[in-house]
Design an enzyme around this catalytic site. Structure first.
Site, PDB file in Angstrom:
ATOM      1  CG  ASN A   9      -2.075   0.996   1.065  1.00  0.00           C
ATOM      2  OD1 ASN A   9      -2.363   1.474  -0.032  1.00  0.00           O
ATOM      3  ND2 ASN A   9      -2.715   1.324   2.169  1.00  0.00           N
ATOM      4  CD  GLU A  35      -2.530  -0.700  -3.431  1.00  0.00           C
ATOM      5  OE1 GLU A  35      -2.780   0.513  -3.618  1.00  0.00           O
ATOM      6  OE2 GLU A  35      -3.130  -1.413  -2.601  1.00  0.00           O
ATOM      7  CG  ASP A 151      -4.392  -7.364  -3.833  1.00  0.00           C
ATOM      8  OD1 ASP A 151      -5.387  -8.121  -3.815  1.00  0.00           O
ATOM      9  OD2 ASP A 151      -4.457  -6.154  -3.548  1.00  0.00           O
ATOM     10  CG  ASN A 153      -8.046  -6.479  -5.493  1.00  0.00           C
ATOM     11  OD1 ASN A 153      -8.483  -6.183  -4.383  1.00  0.00           O
ATOM     12  ND2 ASN A 153      -7.187  -5.718  -6.150  1.00  0.00           N
ATOM     13  CG  HIS A 249      -3.213  -5.975   1.296  1.00  0.00           C
ATOM     14  ND1 HIS A 249      -3.859  -6.886   0.502  1.00  0.00           N
ATOM     15  CD2 HIS A 249      -3.654  -4.748   0.907  1.00  0.00           C
ATOM     16  CE1 HIS A 249      -4.659  -6.254  -0.345  1.00  0.00           C
ATOM     17  NE2 HIS A 249      -4.547  -4.958  -0.108  1.00  0.00           N
TER      18      HIS A 249
END
Length: 257
Positions: A9, A35, A151, A153, A249
């Site tokens: 992130n 990210e 990830d 998602n 996360h």
């Protein structure tokens, strides 16, 4: 070989708190992040070149401070090739995929589309899974071993989300995307965490930043490590690190013989 993956992130923000310590403790052969949210010239020099590792960074080209992936590979494991992107401009301009080639092994790290911005974005997410399934199946057909971490998602099954009833129509748990992920697994790929921990509830990798949510473990399992069935027999363990702070996360890991 030990591989770890973490949606940080934002690497610059995570590096101010927990990233360096976590990287060192991981002692991994391959470290994948999602990210990235930074250009290479914005990344601290000590992370651009970590002793003993070769690194590659793939930021989004469509917007600064958005998306992006990166990888570090221990030099001692041998010659490594890096491929940025998957040959699909929709994903590649957002820095969604990086692939490492180590001998007969292909390791892909990916930050899959969330799909929640619009119906077009959701359609891109479904298209991504169709393309990845076909690409990975082609690699296996060529006799390659495949590992796919990142990830995703998507929560695949009700056990993978704290509130499956309340989220039955939520992006990330819609039936059509769950089916698309299931189709990927059915094409010859193992969800390693569930193979090692079948039926174990409350195993999540993402939590909302709202106060108390993570402490109550009211989360989603949307970060995965998958391998082709020809690689699965070499699997040793697969894990989550829910106590690791620094992002919404937590890191995940995969080790095989």
């Amino acid at each position: 070989m030990k591989i770890v993956s973490w949606n940080v992130n934002g690497l610059r923000a995570c590096a101010k708190t927990h990233f360096r310590d976590w990287f060192g403790r991981s002692d991994a052969d391959i470290v994948l992040i999602q990210e990235l949210r930074a250009e290479p010239d914005q990344i601290p020099p000590d992370l651009l070149e970590i002793q003993g590792y070769e690194a590659a960074f793939f930021p989004a080209s469509c917007k600064k401070g958005y998306s992006g992936v990166a990888a570090w590979v221990r030099r001692s494991i041998g010659a490594v090739g890096f491929e940025k992107g998957m040959g699909w401009e929709t994903a590649d301009r957002e820095g969604r995929v990086i692939t490492l080639s180590v001998g007969n092994l292909r390791v892909m790290g990916s930050y899959v589309f969330n799909g929640g911005r619009s119906e077009e974005a959701f359609a891109d997410k479904l298209e991504f899974w169709s393309r990845i399934r076909d690409q990975h199946a082609s690699w296996v057909g060529q006799g390659l071993d495949v590992a796919f971490l990142g990830d995703y998602n998507i929560c695949h099954q009700p056990i993978d989300i704290a509130d499956p009833v309340g989220n039955k129509d939520s992006v990330g748990f819609r039936p059509v995307e769950r089916e698309r992920l299931g189709g990927y697994f059915e094409a010859g790929f193992a969800d390693c965490f569930r193979r090692f921990h079948p039926g174990v509830p409350s195993q999540y990798t993402w939590w909302s930043n709202r106060p108390g949510v993570r402490a109550r473990n009211h989360g989603w399992r949307i970060d995965y490590a998958s391998v082709s069935e020809n690689l699965w027999p070499r699997g040793k363990r697969c894990w989550h690190e829910p106590e690791q702070m620094g992002s919404d996360h937590c890191p995940i890991g995969l080790e095989f013989r």
